[in-house]
Design an enzyme around this catalytic site. Structure first.
Site, mmCIF file in Angstrom:
data_model
loop_
_atom_site.group_PDB
_atom_site.id
_atom_site.type_symbol
_atom_site.label_atom_id
_atom_site.label_comp_id
_atom_site.label_asym_id
_atom_site.label_seq_id
_atom_site.Cartn_x
_atom_site.Cartn_y
_atom_site.Cartn_z
ATOM 1 N N GLN A 123 -5.005 -27.649 -9.494
ATOM 2 C CA GLN A 123 -5.228 -28.820 -10.439
ATOM 3 C C GLN A 123 -4.047 -29.870 -10.391
ATOM 4 O O GLN A 123 -2.933 -29.993 -10.053
ATOM 5 C CB GLN A 123 -5.262 -28.376 -11.872
ATOM 6 C CG GLN A 123 -6.412 -27.467 -12.317
ATOM 7 C CD GLN A 123 -7.848 -27.989 -11.947
ATOM 8 O OE1 GLN A 123 -8.004 -29.159 -11.649
ATOM 9 N NE2 GLN A 123 -8.849 -27.152 -12.904
ATOM 10 N N ASP A 135 -2.128 -6.563 5.020
ATOM 11 C CA ASP A 135 -2.879 -7.058 3.854
ATOM 12 C C ASP A 135 -2.010 -8.152 3.020
ATOM 13 O O ASP A 135 -1.201 -7.597 2.349
ATOM 14 C CB ASP A 135 -3.486 -6.055 3.109
ATOM 15 C CG ASP A 135 -3.939 -4.766 4.087
ATOM 16 O OD1 ASP A 135 -4.604 -5.181 4.957
ATOM 17 O OD2 ASP A 135 -3.885 -3.578 3.576
ATOM 18 N N GLN A 148 2.900 4.300 2.608
ATOM 19 C CA GLN A 148 2.609 3.802 3.862
ATOM 20 C C GLN A 148 3.368 2.409 4.148
ATOM 21 O O GLN A 148 4.049 2.491 5.444
ATOM 22 C CB GLN A 148 1.213 3.571 3.838
ATOM 23 C CG GLN A 148 0.793 2.574 5.058
ATOM 24 C CD GLN A 148 -0.678 2.523 5.051
ATOM 25 O OE1 GLN A 148 -1.752 3.259 5.160
ATOM 26 N NE2 GLN A 148 -1.109 1.114 4.897
ATOM 27 N N GLY A 199 18.074 -5.879 -0.375
ATOM 28 C CA GLY A 199 18.191 -6.836 -1.470
ATOM 29 C C GLY A 199 16.888 -7.751 -1.247
ATOM 30 O O GLY A 199 16.735 -8.937 -2.199
ATOM 31 N N ASN A 200 15.776 -7.441 -0.244
ATOM 32 C CA ASN A 200 14.687 -8.321 -0.269
ATOM 33 C C ASN A 200 13.593 -7.437 0.279
ATOM 34 O O ASN A 200 13.973 -6.821 1.329
ATOM 35 C CB ASN A 200 14.906 -9.744 0.738
ATOM 36 C CG ASN A 200 13.978 -10.562 0.479
ATOM 37 O OD1 ASN A 200 12.593 -10.193 0.836
ATOM 38 N ND2 ASN A 200 14.441 -11.779 0.220
ATOM 39 N N ASP A 247 0.742 -1.198 -0.092
ATOM 40 C CA ASP A 247 -0.218 -0.084 0.113
ATOM 41 C C ASP A 247 0.777 1.159 -0.036
ATOM 42 O O ASP A 247 1.567 1.805 0.880
ATOM 43 C CB ASP A 247 -0.882 0.067 1.213
ATOM 44 C CG ASP A 247 -1.776 1.287 1.388
ATOM 45 O OD1 ASP A 247 -1.598 2.145 0.870
ATOM 46 O OD2 ASP A 247 -2.471 1.119 2.403
ATOM 47 N N TYR A 265 1.599 0.543 14.869
ATOM 48 C CA TYR A 265 0.592 0.158 13.714
ATOM 49 C C TYR A 265 0.793 0.840 12.580
ATOM 50 O O TYR A 265 0.981 2.448 12.630
ATOM 51 C CB TYR A 265 -0.911 0.692 14.453
ATOM 52 C CG TYR A 265 -1.960 0.292 13.308
ATOM 53 C CD1 TYR A 265 -2.356 -0.876 12.900
ATOM 54 C CD2 TYR A 265 -2.704 1.196 12.615
ATOM 55 C CE1 TYR A 265 -3.121 -1.293 12.000
ATOM 56 C CE2 TYR A 265 -3.625 1.296 11.602
ATOM 57 C CZ TYR A 265 -3.897 -0.083 11.494
ATOM 58 O OH TYR A 265 -4.733 -0.120 10.381
ATOM 59 N N ARG A 271 -9.181 0.691 11.004
ATOM 60 C CA ARG A 271 -7.915 0.975 12.090
ATOM 61 C C ARG A 271 -7.285 -0.510 12.251
ATOM 62 O O ARG A 271 -6.487 -0.308 13.378
ATOM 63 C CB ARG A 271 -8.402 1.787 13.153
ATOM 64 C CG ARG A 271 -9.017 2.946 12.940
ATOM 65 C CD ARG A 271 -9.194 3.890 14.106
ATOM 66 N NE ARG A 271 -10.056 5.184 13.780
ATOM 67 C CZ ARG A 271 -9.446 6.099 13.338
ATOM 68 N NH1 ARG A 271 -8.066 6.250 13.149
ATOM 69 N NH2 ARG A 271 -10.181 7.124 13.005
ATOM 70 N N LYS A 274 -2.676 -2.347 8.035
ATOM 71 C CA LYS A 274 -2.644 -3.806 8.351
ATOM 72 C C LYS A 274 -1.652 -4.474 7.231
ATOM 73 O O LYS A 274 -1.380 -3.870 6.336
ATOM 74 C CB LYS A 274 -4.019 -4.303 8.168
ATOM 75 C CG LYS A 274 -5.053 -4.508 9.034
ATOM 76 C CD LYS A 274 -4.390 -5.938 9.811
ATOM 77 C CE LYS A 274 -5.030 -5.720 11.210
ATOM 78 N NZ LYS A 274 -4.130 -6.665 12.033
HETATM 79 P P1 13P Z 1 -4.725 -0.386 5.280
HETATM 80 O O1 13P Z 1 -3.652 -1.172 6.134
HETATM 81 O O2 13P Z 1 -5.386 -0.934 4.194
HETATM 82 O O3 13P Z 1 -3.934 0.884 4.840
HETATM 83 O O4 13P Z 1 -5.984 0.202 6.009
HETATM 84 C C1 13P Z 1 -5.561 0.988 7.469
HETATM 85 C C2 13P Z 1 -6.761 1.151 8.264
HETATM 86 O O5 13P Z 1 -6.461 1.538 9.121
HETATM 87 C C3 13P Z 1 -8.177 1.009 7.536
HETATM 88 O O6 13P Z 1 -8.923 1.772 8.475
HETATM 89 MG MG MG Z 2 -3.875 2.018 3.366
HETATM 90 MG MG MG Z 3 -4.404 -2.212 2.439
#
Ligand code: 13P
Ligand code: MG
Ligand code: MG
Length: 376
Positions: free
Chosen positions: A247, A239, A93, A102-103, A10, A234, A271, A237
């Protein structure tokens, strides 16, 4: 050998945590087209799920390759620059370091990669799925992966000779920072041990799954890095993205997606602090629901032995999933009616990483110890 790398991040989105801009997507696409042209990768696709851009790259450099990972970082940096120029929210973000060593793992973006011998007789064709999810953590895949790879209730294909021998899972402790703390467990014998760990989606996640009958064949890879174990606080997320080959010796795509009928509750959402059901959504969907219902998208591809991708099929972008979407919306509605209470929000230790920590700490400092009546 061919490698499928799915790297997502993100790096900014429009009007909150909704989706990246078209210009960001086009910039990513043109950079991947140029990388194909100069031979770094053999083919690619660029998609987004909510506010996360996913770079799908096929190449011949193996997992954890510095050139591929540094390139992905550069693409995300270019998209960040556009997000900044456009005044988008959360520009850059997930780029938590100045540069990756390198990673991208440990620097913010999530990576799921599988390498395989494209000439192996066990795999006359190479179909695969890419699951991308937004507003949840890597543990969101625990329920669907455990069910597909251990339970014939969700995957009758497990009764067939090619899968009966079961699978080897690597489970990672996602709270452990720095090195990878992992355990290997095998189904079917140890499926309960797997369940004991995987029930805690905030701490334990499936990192990889291999066939036991064909021990070199990896079927699943999941990005399992958690942003707070990198940043200590924090940062949105974690994600996740999941690559799953399908298959033949592996589950069929129609089996692989069967647990998503459940719209299971996952940690994340607004959040990153609540429990909400996971909604299967078309690829390139923006997040616009109340409290950010977590979305999962699924693209099906085939890849040739030369590393060329077919066009993708948007598995959840089909009316057959409408009833599940409605179910997810109703489950979300039920959960939100109880506001912040009990399972509606994440346990306190998860909120520890968020700004809720400060509000909590302030109240903790005002507690007093009062003697019980009658105590000496
Ligand atoms: P993302 O991790 O997708 O940026 O979302 C953060 C968030 O706090 C949404 O409420
Ligand atoms: Mg976001
Ligand atoms: Mg996200």
């Amino acid at each position: 050998m061919l490698t499928i790398s799915a790297i997502k991040a993100d790096v900014g989105s429009i009007g909150g945590h909704t989706r990246p801009s078209q210009r960001m997507m086009e910039a990513a696409r043109s950079q991947l087209a140029a990388a194909t042209e100069r031979g770094l990768i053999t083919d690619f696709d660029v998609t987004h799920c909510g506010d996360d851009i996913c770079l799908l790259m096929v190449h011949r450099h193996g997992n954890d390759n510095a050139d591929v990972h540094n390139f992905a970082w550069d693409v995300f940096s270019a998209a960040t620059a556009i997000a900044q120029e456009e005044g988008l929210y959360g520009a850059g973000q997930d780029l938590l370091k100045d540069a990756p060593s390198g990673n991208v793992r440990g620097a913010g973006p999530g990576a799921a990669e599988i390498s395989f011998d494209e000439t192996a007789k066990d795999r006359p064709a190479e179909p695969f799925l890419i699951f991308t999810a937004d507003k949840c953590g890597p543990g969101a895949f625990n329920f669907p992966l455990w069910t597909v790879f251990t339970s014939p209730l969700y995957n009758a294909g497990l009764m067939l000779g090619k899968m009966k021998a079961g699978f080897r899972f690597t489970v990672i402790d996602m709270e452990y920072a720095g090195a990878d703390r992992v355990i290997e467990l095998e189904s079917p014998e140890q499926h309960i041990d797997l369940a004991i760990l995987l029930r805690d989606e905030n701490r334990f996640g499936i990192k990889s799954i291999f066939s036991r009958k064909y021990p070199n064949q990896q079927v699943v890879a999941v990005s399992t890095d958690r942003l707070h174990t990198i940043a200590g606080e924090y940062k949105g997320k974690d994600d996740p993205v999941c690559v799953m080959r399908t298959q033949g010796i592996f589950p069929a795509p129609e089996e692989a997606v069967s647990p998503y009928f459940t719209a299971h509750y996952v940690a994340g959402d607004a959040r990153g602090s609540h429990h909400m059901p996971m909604m299967p959504a078309p690829i390139n969907t923006a997040i616009t629901s109340a409290y950010c219902i977590p979305l999962v998208a699924c693209m099906a591809y085939s890849v040739t032995r030369k590393g060329k991708l077919s066009e993708g099929v948007d598995v959840f972008g089909n009316p057959v999933w409408d009833a599940t979407r409605l179910k997810a919306q109703l489950k979300a509605d039920e959960m939100r009616r109880q506001g912040f209470v009990g399972p509606a929000m994440l346990p306190m230790q998860e909120l520890e990483y968020s700004a809720f920590r400060d509000s909590l700490a302030e109240l903790e400092s005002r507690f007093q110890i009062v003697d019980k009546p009658g105590a000496k």
